[in-house]
Design an enzyme around this catalytic site. Sequence first.
Site, PDB file in Angstrom:
ATOM      1  CG  HIS A   1      -2.011   1.036   1.093  1.00 50.43           C
ATOM      2  ND1 HIS A   1      -1.871   2.265   1.698  1.00 50.43           N
ATOM      3  CD2 HIS A   1      -3.197   1.059   0.443  1.00 50.43           C
ATOM      4  CE1 HIS A   1      -2.942   2.997   1.438  1.00 50.43           C
ATOM      5  NE2 HIS A   1      -3.757   2.292   0.667  1.00 50.43           N
ATOM      6  CB  CYS A   2       4.137   2.025   1.563  1.00 48.03           C
ATOM      7  SG  CYS A   2       3.802   1.649   3.285  1.00 48.03           S
ATOM      8  CB  VAL A   3       5.284   1.223  -3.281  1.00 44.61           C
ATOM      9  CG1 VAL A   3       6.441   1.304  -2.318  1.00 44.61           C
ATOM     10  CG2 VAL A   3       4.755  -0.184  -3.418  1.00 44.61           C
TER      11      VAL A   3
END
Length: 110
Positions: free
Chosen positions: A78-80
């Site tokens: 989700h971060c990237v």
Amino acid sequence: MDVTRLQGPDYDRIRSTHPDFLASYANYYLCNDVVICAHFGDSRADAAAKAAPTRLYPDRAVEQLNIDRLGTGGGGIHCVTQQQPLPGSARKGRHHLGSCRRGRVPAASP
């Protein structure tokens, strides 16, 4: 609100031995008809982590990816996968999705 517990993997059974490695199954991405989540090499925990979104999102396929390089940096899927503005479009309010582009996620309309 329903809460689903996701047990993390056993750090003695994952592929990475990096001391700062973050192994989190909660950091996943919903992409139209797919849930993209991680696997870390702990086969029992990886299977359980795939079963949870399969149950929670029965109309979506669940794909697990090796994200060891992301976990070494303390991040996850989700971060990237955050939205990124198109160059020069910030003033116009147009954005596109910076990931999961294999025809599954349409660009935002102008």
